[in-house]
Design an enzyme around this catalytic site. Sequence first.
Site, PDB file in Angstrom:
ATOM      1  N   GLY A  74       0.898  -1.135  -0.137  1.00 12.21           N
ATOM      2  CA  GLY A  74       0.082  -0.195  -0.027  1.00 12.21           C
ATOM      3  C   GLY A  74       0.832   1.233   0.175  1.00 12.21           C
ATOM      4  O   GLY A  74       2.155   1.069   0.485  1.00 12.21           O
ATOM      5  N   CYS A 101       5.492  -6.031   1.360  1.00 19.20           N
ATOM      6  CA  CYS A 101       5.529  -4.536   1.370  1.00 19.20           C
ATOM      7  C   CYS A 101       4.902  -3.766   2.468  1.00 19.20           C
ATOM      8  O   CYS A 101       5.447  -4.215   3.665  1.00 19.20           O
ATOM      9  CB  CYS A 101       5.273  -3.902  -0.019  1.00 19.20           C
ATOM     10  SG  CYS A 101       6.270  -2.554  -0.317  1.00 19.20           S
ATOM     11  N   TYR A 102       3.905  -2.868   2.275  1.00 16.76           N
ATOM     12  CA  TYR A 102       3.615  -2.269   3.351  1.00 16.76           C
ATOM     13  C   TYR A 102       2.854  -3.636   4.540  1.00 16.76           C
ATOM     14  O   TYR A 102       3.083  -3.076   5.675  1.00 16.76           O
ATOM     15  CB  TYR A 102       2.314  -1.433   3.187  1.00 16.76           C
ATOM     16  CG  TYR A 102       1.542  -0.558   4.180  1.00 16.76           C
ATOM     17  CD1 TYR A 102       2.341   0.366   4.710  1.00 16.76           C
ATOM     18  CD2 TYR A 102       0.439  -0.842   4.337  1.00 16.76           C
ATOM     19  CE1 TYR A 102       1.597   1.258   5.575  1.00 16.76           C
ATOM     20  CE2 TYR A 102      -0.308  -0.310   5.487  1.00 16.76           C
ATOM     21  CZ  TYR A 102       0.414   0.670   6.429  1.00 16.76           C
ATOM     22  OH  TYR A 102      -0.043   1.576   7.271  1.00 16.76           O
ATOM     23  N   HIS A 188       7.633  -7.695  -4.222  1.00 17.03           N
ATOM     24  CA  HIS A 188       6.197  -8.197  -4.688  1.00 17.03           C
ATOM     25  C   HIS A 188       6.273  -9.691  -5.426  1.00 17.03           C
ATOM     26  O   HIS A 188       6.515  -9.538  -6.646  1.00 17.03           O
ATOM     27  CB  HIS A 188       5.823  -7.151  -5.755  1.00 17.03           C
ATOM     28  CG  HIS A 188       5.189  -5.846  -4.834  1.00 17.03           C
ATOM     29  ND1 HIS A 188       4.109  -5.822  -4.190  1.00 17.03           N
ATOM     30  CD2 HIS A 188       6.039  -4.687  -4.464  1.00 17.03           C
ATOM     31  CE1 HIS A 188       4.097  -4.546  -3.710  1.00 17.03           C
ATOM     32  NE2 HIS A 188       5.280  -3.738  -3.818  1.00 17.03           N
ATOM     33  N   GLU A 190       3.983 -11.311  -6.436  1.00 14.41           N
ATOM     34  CA  GLU A 190       2.591 -11.060  -7.341  1.00 14.41           C
ATOM     35  C   GLU A 190       3.127 -10.816  -8.854  1.00 14.41           C
ATOM     36  O   GLU A 190       2.197 -11.145  -9.475  1.00 14.41           O
ATOM     37  CB  GLU A 190       1.599 -10.635  -6.682  1.00 14.41           C
ATOM     38  CG  GLU A 190       1.629  -9.135  -6.469  1.00 14.41           C
ATOM     39  CD  GLU A 190       2.226  -8.647  -5.429  1.00 14.41           C
ATOM     40  OE1 GLU A 190       3.182  -9.264  -4.780  1.00 14.41           O
ATOM     41  OE2 GLU A 190       1.999  -7.566  -5.012  1.00 14.41           O
ATOM     42  N   ASP A 246     -19.759 -10.361 -19.945  1.00 20.54           N
ATOM     43  CA  ASP A 246     -20.116 -10.281 -18.643  1.00 20.54           C
ATOM     44  C   ASP A 246     -21.524 -10.733 -18.067  1.00 20.54           C
ATOM     45  O   ASP A 246     -21.964 -11.721 -17.588  1.00 20.54           O
ATOM     46  CB  ASP A 246     -19.615  -9.233 -17.964  1.00 20.54           C
ATOM     47  CG  ASP A 246     -18.066  -8.779 -18.200  1.00 20.54           C
ATOM     48  OD1 ASP A 246     -17.621  -9.538 -18.613  1.00 20.54           O
ATOM     49  OD2 ASP A 246     -17.864  -7.349 -17.731  1.00 20.54           O
ATOM     50  N   LYS A 387     -11.771 -11.181 -16.049  1.00 22.09           N
ATOM     51  CA  LYS A 387     -12.188 -11.448 -17.339  1.00 22.09           C
ATOM     52  C   LYS A 387     -11.953 -13.033 -18.154  1.00 22.09           C
ATOM     53  O   LYS A 387     -12.869 -13.353 -18.466  1.00 22.09           O
ATOM     54  CB  LYS A 387     -11.955 -10.354 -18.173  1.00 22.09           C
ATOM     55  CG  LYS A 387     -12.569 -10.054 -19.455  1.00 22.09           C
ATOM     56  CD  LYS A 387     -13.836  -9.185 -19.316  1.00 22.09           C
ATOM     57  CE  LYS A 387     -14.538  -8.858 -20.323  1.00 22.09           C
ATOM     58  NZ  LYS A 387     -15.512  -8.117 -20.225  1.00 22.09           N
TER      59      LYS A 387
END
Length: 531
Positions: A74, A101-102, A188, A190, A246, A387
């Site tokens: 964050g 991280c944060y 990170h 991810e 969608d 998606k």
Amino acid sequence: MVVKVDVQSSLSSTGAPSRQMHDGILIVDYGSQYTHLIGRRIRELHVYSEIVPHTAVVQAIQERKPRGLILSGGPASVYDPGVPDIDPVVFDAGIPVLGICYGMHLIAHVLGGRVDRGDHQEYGPATVSHMGSEDLLARMPESFTVWMSHGDLVAVPPPGFRVLASTPNTSVAAMGDPERRLYGVQFHPEVTHTLRGKTVLRNFLFQICGCRPSWRMSTYIEESIAEIRALVAQDQAICAVSGGVDSTVAAALAYRALGEQLTCIFINNGLLRLNEADETTMALRSFLGPSLRCVDASERFLSRLAGVVDPEEKRRRIGETFIRVFEDEATTLGDVPWLVQGTLYPDVIESATGHQTAGKIKTHHNVGGLPEDLRFRLIEPLRYLFKDEVRQLGRELGVPESILQCQPFPGPGLAVRLLGEVTRGRLAVLRRADAIVREELEHSPIAHRLSQYFAVLTDQRSVGVMGDGRTYGSVIAIRAVSTTDFMTAEALVLPAQTQMRLATRLVNEVPEINRIVYDITSKPPATIEWE
Ligand code: XMP
């Protein structure tokens, strides 16, 4: 007709979900731009995950009983006043925690370590060396490239933690207390720039949290069907379906669950492409069967658009008319408490964390954009999917590939590709031109690189000559862009032969047109649509 949306379950729109996760991970959001990516990576590893706001974490743990927690990164610094915090009881819950991280700074700060403001921001790739780790960094090479994006850093880990890895700039790049199963990484895992970041996440999920890789799309379908049935019980539900990915997949899933208790409404707003209304209804009927109701409201929309040239006003009137038509249809069905919507995960995250684009760029009116003060309770069966996962789900539900792979088409339809007043005559010109543009580009050598392409009818006329006579005809613009996320896009150069074919066909087959221009602007500064 104003009844607030009720919160009933994890499929409904807001608030804390009530269903227990069997093997899932809760991701606590501290506002990182990467939070949704963490969720996605975890699903790729076949583990179920959900994102919760940091304010709801204690309640979410009690209700959802996750196998582990991931605290996201964050933008805040733990020393700033009023920054997002964490209740220390979370660390006593016996649940493994990974702070990124944060999230790592919070663990250090709350558990008695020391976080320092970094001398300089570290942003980009860095090389991490690890000191040997049997759990979080198991099977990682001794040194590996990671993605850093931070100002503060952990200077001293809390008591009980040991340093697992460092970089030349960051002495505590990873830390862990295996006893309490609490971990933090400064980088990170991810993002794809962190090489083998997925191994780090895999270690956390399977080795530390004990998750099983059991999550599959078919599990999602089964669980959603059971949940929709439980929610709706003997009631009726309604769903607006546009033929886009969608809303169609949401409708297909809801139809599986509810059968005759569901009515799907397809509204023809008179702003669709050539033959689109017929083709879409035919395709929808093939898997929505008798639940599909088609409403031709062209007249109503076009009369509301008469004389309107301002793009925002067009969008506003189309959105409003859509809601009115939908409400009228719903009224004819009697008592229908439930509304199914195809809201996707990124939309949920965006509204939950307030990451909305600053300033109004365009007002979007979609079938997914019905206002909350409609009289329905919401069911959003796609609210945890991205998606491409929605496409996968659609495939499993038998939705035709022509719908799953279709290009985005704006809710206000051709009205935003037709500059100036929307009239039946001008729509007819645009429809024919657009059909030619799509047909030619679909068969062009660069088709595989194009994400979206269409014709725009400008409000410009120009002088031309045809045979021996002077013409004063319409100018058509062609838009053809390549993009991965539709947030940015580039206009591709069309092959010369494609250009020639387009120029010849458009003027020969649509007599109202005498000039064709090509839009070479990227996004930004332009948008993909012209209005
Ligand atoms: P822009 O024009 O903002 O478009 O660059 C980005 C993407 O969004 C689509 N678009 C819409 N989609 N309702 C939609 O569902 C809308 O009102 C709308 N306006 C733009 C556009 O086609 C492009 O793919």
